[in-house]
Design a protein around this motif. Structure first.
Motif, PDB file in Angstrom:
ATOM      1  N   ILE A   1       0.831  -1.205   0.000  1.00  0.00           N
ATOM      2  CA  ILE A   1       0.000   0.000   0.000  1.00  0.00           C
ATOM      3  C   ILE A   1       0.865   1.254   0.000  1.00  0.00           C
ATOM      4  O   ILE A   1       0.579   2.220  -0.715  1.00  0.00           O
ATOM      5  CB  ILE A   1      -0.942   0.000   1.217  1.00  0.00           C
ATOM      6  CG1 ILE A   1      -1.980  -1.121   1.084  1.00  0.00           C
ATOM      7  CG2 ILE A   1      -1.642   1.351   1.382  1.00  0.00           C
ATOM      8  CD1 ILE A   1      -2.803  -1.357   2.333  1.00  0.00           C
ATOM      9  N   LEU A   2       1.945   1.254   0.789  1.00  0.00           N
ATOM     10  CA  LEU A   2       2.766   2.465   0.934  1.00  0.00           C
ATOM     11  C   LEU A   2       3.664   2.723  -0.272  1.00  0.00           C
ATOM     12  O   LEU A   2       3.915   3.882  -0.614  1.00  0.00           O
ATOM     13  CB  LEU A   2       3.614   2.352   2.204  1.00  0.00           C
ATOM     14  CG  LEU A   2       2.837   2.419   3.526  1.00  0.00           C
ATOM     15  CD1 LEU A   2       3.740   2.102   4.710  1.00  0.00           C
ATOM     16  CD2 LEU A   2       2.195   3.784   3.705  1.00  0.00           C
ATOM     17  N   CYS A   3       4.170   1.661  -0.899  1.00  0.00           N
ATOM     18  CA  CYS A   3       5.025   1.806  -2.095  1.00  0.00           C
ATOM     19  C   CYS A   3       6.149   2.832  -1.872  1.00  0.00           C
ATOM     20  O   CYS A   3       6.197   3.882  -2.532  1.00  0.00           O
ATOM     21  CB  CYS A   3       4.198   2.221  -3.315  1.00  0.00           C
ATOM     22  SG  CYS A   3       3.016   0.988  -3.845  1.00  0.00           S
ATOM     23  N   VAL A   4       7.031   2.537  -0.950  1.00  0.00           N
ATOM     24  CA  VAL A   4       8.133   3.448  -0.620  1.00  0.00           C
ATOM     25  C   VAL A   4       9.044   3.637  -1.831  1.00  0.00           C
ATOM     26  O   VAL A   4       9.412   2.671  -2.507  1.00  0.00           O
ATOM     27  CB  VAL A   4       8.927   2.908   0.584  1.00  0.00           C
ATOM     28  CG1 VAL A   4      10.171   3.760   0.839  1.00  0.00           C
ATOM     29  CG2 VAL A   4       8.039   2.857   1.820  1.00  0.00           C
ATOM     30  N   GLN A   5       9.420   4.898  -2.101  1.00  0.00           N
ATOM     31  CA  GLN A   5      10.258   5.245  -3.252  1.00  0.00           C
ATOM     32  C   GLN A   5      11.638   5.723  -2.794  1.00  0.00           C
ATOM     33  O   GLN A   5      11.853   6.031  -1.621  1.00  0.00           O
ATOM     34  CB  GLN A   5       9.580   6.340  -4.080  1.00  0.00           C
ATOM     35  CG  GLN A   5       8.183   5.992  -4.548  1.00  0.00           C
ATOM     36  CD  GLN A   5       8.147   4.792  -5.473  1.00  0.00           C
ATOM     37  OE1 GLN A   5       8.926   4.722  -6.434  1.00  0.00           O
ATOM     38  NE2 GLN A   5       7.266   3.841  -5.201  1.00  0.00           N
ATOM     39  N   ASP A   6      12.568   5.778  -3.743  1.00  0.00           N
ATOM     40  CA  ASP A   6      13.926   6.261  -3.452  1.00  0.00           C
ATOM     41  C   ASP A   6      13.872   7.629  -2.771  1.00  0.00           C
ATOM     42  O   ASP A   6      13.122   8.521  -3.201  1.00  0.00           O
ATOM     43  CB  ASP A   6      14.725   6.409  -4.757  1.00  0.00           C
ATOM     44  CG  ASP A   6      15.080   5.062  -5.370  1.00  0.00           C
ATOM     45  OD1 ASP A   6      14.701   4.034  -4.775  1.00  0.00           O
ATOM     46  OD2 ASP A   6      15.718   5.047  -6.433  1.00  0.00           O
ATOM     47  N   GLY A   7      14.685   7.786  -1.732  1.00  0.00           N
ATOM     48  CA  GLY A   7      14.854   9.091  -1.112  1.00  0.00           C
ATOM     49  C   GLY A   7      13.758   9.513  -0.146  1.00  0.00           C
ATOM     50  O   GLY A   7      13.864  10.564   0.492  1.00  0.00           O
ATOM     51  N   GLU A   8      12.682   8.721  -0.007  1.00  0.00           N
ATOM     52  CA  GLU A   8      11.590   9.117   0.879  1.00  0.00           C
ATOM     53  C   GLU A   8      11.970   8.906   2.343  1.00  0.00           C
ATOM     54  O   GLU A   8      12.767   8.038   2.696  1.00  0.00           O
ATOM     55  CB  GLU A   8      10.321   8.333   0.553  1.00  0.00           C
ATOM     56  CG  GLU A   8       9.664   8.742  -0.750  1.00  0.00           C
ATOM     57  CD  GLU A   8       8.300   8.105  -0.954  1.00  0.00           C
ATOM     58  OE1 GLU A   8       7.429   8.771  -1.550  1.00  0.00           O
ATOM     59  OE2 GLU A   8       8.115   6.938  -0.531  1.00  0.00           O
ATOM     60  N   ARG A   9      11.355   9.740   3.193  1.00  0.00           N
ATOM     61  CA  ARG A   9      11.516   9.611   4.643  1.00  0.00           C
ATOM     62  C   ARG A   9      10.379   8.729   5.163  1.00  0.00           C
ATOM     63  O   ARG A   9       9.203   9.059   4.979  1.00  0.00           O
ATOM     64  CB  ARG A   9      11.466  10.984   5.308  1.00  0.00           C
ATOM     65  CG  ARG A   9      12.720  11.818   5.070  1.00  0.00           C
ATOM     66  CD  ARG A   9      12.530  13.268   5.484  1.00  0.00           C
ATOM     67  NE  ARG A   9      12.021  13.390   6.851  1.00  0.00           N
ATOM     68  CZ  ARG A   9      12.781  13.378   7.956  1.00  0.00           C
ATOM     69  NH1 ARG A   9      14.100  13.240   7.841  1.00  0.00           N
ATOM     70  NH2 ARG A   9      12.252  13.526   9.146  1.00  0.00           N
ATOM     71  N   VAL A  10      10.746   7.620   5.807  1.00  0.00           N
ATOM     72  CA  VAL A  10       9.761   6.614   6.236  1.00  0.00           C
ATOM     73  C   VAL A  10       9.870   6.428   7.747  1.00  0.00           C
ATOM     74  O   VAL A  10      10.972   6.217   8.276  1.00  0.00           O
ATOM     75  CB  VAL A  10      10.000   5.271   5.532  1.00  0.00           C
ATOM     76  CG1 VAL A  10       8.932   4.264   5.923  1.00  0.00           C
ATOM     77  CG2 VAL A  10      10.050   5.463   4.019  1.00  0.00           C
ATOM     78  N   ALA A  11       8.740   6.482   8.434  1.00  0.00           N
ATOM     79  CA  ALA A  11       8.729   6.325   9.891  1.00  0.00           C
ATOM     80  C   ALA A  11       7.879   5.127  10.300  1.00  0.00           C
ATOM     81  O   ALA A  11       6.865   4.824   9.670  1.00  0.00           O
ATOM     82  CB  ALA A  11       8.201   7.596  10.559  1.00  0.00           C
TER      83      ALA A  11
END
Length: 585
Positions: A133-143
């Motif tokens: 669902i979140l589909c984290v991409q390059d360079g993103e800030r993830v908590a």
């Protein structure tokens, strides 16, 4: 070198590695130490020792405490609190049999069984769904707020190692395990021991592109720690916030406060918070400010540590409509725990974009009309339309709950003798007929007199789908006290025949009507306000009486068949006695 980048894991190696957690656990148990999170700690320490050949055979736990290994202070304190020299001597022998990489792999990925033993661990299939669902991409800030032992951080950083990850955990032991694991991972992951509500005190408040949080279920607000101060701030921002508000929505508010404008957050909440009346003001706030993107009802038994019904909520900005998905049946059923397959996850993610039998997009107007209820079941019911429909309250003279008697209060009124006073409980209604052998009462306290039934009152169960319906038959010299789980409804008999109304509520159309106003998954129930407003068909009295007579005739037939059955059973039980008596004669 990152452990996950090492390509040595063939099937033979994986079989060898799978034995290590059990061997570590056995060493700990023999020394009187519980395994659980200590397996991670032991595997990590053995990994560090095996990297330093000069210390492999002679390093003591005291040496580790004193900093002879390159281990941070938090981990040294963790080791000091959880291990003993005796256990360490047993464990140290394992460095002769396993490589540093193998030991590191165990600390990172000890296996589902070992991970599930660690308290409050998020199931891997829930994590995989959140990742999709979140589909984290390059360079993103993830908590990860409340990151526990770091399971989400490890899985996501392994999947997308070009993002920046931040984990926050208040529990020192779980936070220490998370730190150990992310260090071995070799990715850009930072774990901080802190109360997550302190994050909104920072100036400026940190913002994240993607957030995951499996926050505590059903936490009492007084245990929120720094969250109590946060609640005071929220009370000025969220109208209707009270001490009874579910903590789910306090955590959801925190996620939104930390979310970047184009960001997306996933939280795991309890089902009750999506529909109960207490949280209506909070749901209204989130819906009206377009913060809810999707609500997914999860299957039961997804979590090893609770059977509480859970919902995955997706939060983001500028949502004109809310997507609702019932994924309660989309899973692989297990004996103790259910889980999602890859196909199940794909099905759920597809449902976020298409309508189906288990998914639907709901407008804000629809949500307003339904008290901001976020349960898909409310919106998937086909409510019958009646040409001559009227609000139920238009034919009601009075409606009330039964007597709010406790079991001890009822015990003081029960009689073993036959009296003209009796007590009606939900169990006394079978197939729409009230049992003629109700419990007798010796007296009815004056304060309970108003809960006594009148002849032809309509009785409707408040809890437990499918609902029971009956019509009271009360003699002039008789008093029947109704239980608090029943609605007592006095109808305007010049407009509505009680047996006609009963026939309607027991029909397919009536059942659908009541189901549409049902709330609650564990204990389905209907509220009096919703009940008053349901539409019922109201033909002429002549037509009502005709249907009522036909209904009563069928009911009388059931009573006769029941009596014949009772007599036949009684005869069955006495066949031997009768035959014996004849033979003796």
């Amino acid at each position: 070198m990152s452990i996950v980048e090492n390509e040595f894991y063939n099937n033979e190696k994986q079989m060898k590695i799978s034995q290590i957690p059990a061997e570590i656990a056995q060493c700990l148990v023999q020394s009187g130490i519980r395994p659980e999170g200590n397996v991670y700690l032991a595997a990590y320490l053995l990994h560090k020792v095996s990297q330093d050949i000069s210390h492999m055979d002679n390093i003591t736990l005291e040496d580790i405490y004193n900093g002879k290994l390159d281990i941070d202070e938090d981990t040294r304190c963790f080791a000091k609190a959880h291990l003993s020299e005796e256990a360490w001597k047993q464990l140290l022998r394992l460095v002769n049999y396993y490589t540093p990489e193998e030991l590191a792999w165990v600390a990172l990925f000890p296996g589902d069984e070992e991970e599930s033993k660690t308290a409050m661990t998020t199931p891997h299939s829930i994590i995989k769904l959140a990742q999709s669902i979140l589909c984290v991409q390059d360079g993103e800030r993830v908590a990860d707020l409340g990151c526990g032992i770091g399971s989400f951080l490890v899985a996501e950083a392994q999947n997308q190692n070009k993002a920046h990850y931040y984990g926050y955990e208040i529990n020192e032991e779980r936070g220490a395990i998370a730190k150990i694991r992310v260090e071995l991972l070799g990715a850009d992951v930072h774990v901080q021991l802190c109360d997550v509500f302190n994050l909104v005190k920072d100036n400026p408040t940190p913002k994240f592109d993607k957030i995951f949080s499996n926050y505590p279920f059903g936490m009492k607000l007084r245990y929120l720690g720094e969250g109590t101060e946060y609640m005071e701030r929220l009370s000025r921002k969220y109208p209707g916030l009270s001490k009874a508000t579910s903590s789910d929505w306090i955590f959801n508010a925190l996620l939104c406060d930390l979310l970047a404008e184009e960001g997306k957050a996933v939280g795991i909440m309890t089902n009750g918070s999506t529909w109960n009346s207490i949280d209506t003001p909070m749901r209204k706030y989130f819906v009206e400010r377009k913060l809810i993107e999707c609500v997914i009802t999860l299957p039961t038994k997804m979590f090893s540590y609770t059977n509480v019904g859970t919902t995955l909520i997706v939060l983001s900005h500028n949502n004109e409509r809310v997507r609702m998905i019932d994924a309660s049946q989309i899973c692989m059923m297990g004996r103790r725990q259910n889980l999602f397959s890859e196909d199940d996850i794909a099905t759920i993610v597809d449902a976020m974009h298409t309508d189906s039998d288990y998914s639907r997009e709901v407008s804000i107007d629809e949500l307003r009309e339904n008290d901001y209820n976020l349960s898909l079941e409310r919106y998937m019911q086909c409510v019958p339309a009646f040409a001559n429909g009227v609000p139920f309250e238009s034919v009601i003279r009075s409606i009330s709950r039964g007597a709010p008697c406790t079991a001890s209060q009822l015990d003081t009124m029960v009689s073993n003798e036959v009296t003209n006073m009796q007590y009606l409980m939900l169990a006394n209604i079978q197939n729409g007929i009230i049992d003629d052998k109700l419990p007798y009462l010796s007296s009815i306290e004056p304060k309970y007199e108003k809960y006594c039934l009148k002849n032809n009152d309509l009785i409707l169960s408040k809890n437990g789908y499918p609902y029971k319906v009956a019509v009271a038959s009360v003699r002039e010299d008789q008093r029947i006290l109704a239980n608090g789980n029943l609605y007592i409804i006095e109808l305007d008999k010049s407009r509505a025949n009680p047996y006609y109304v009963k026939a309607f509520f027991e029909s397919e159309q009536g059942i659908a009507t009541l189901k549409n106003i049902t709330v609650g998954a564990t204990i389905p129930n209907i509220g009096v306000d919703k009940l008053k407003k349901v539409l019922i068909p109201l033909p002429s009295m002549e037509e009502q009486n005709r249907i009522a007579q036909k209904y009563q005739a069928a009911q009388d037939e059931i009573a006769m068949l029941k009596l014949r059955l009772e007599r036949a059973i009684d005869k069955l039980h006495h066949v031997f006695d009768e035959e014996s008596a004849e033979n003796d004669a």
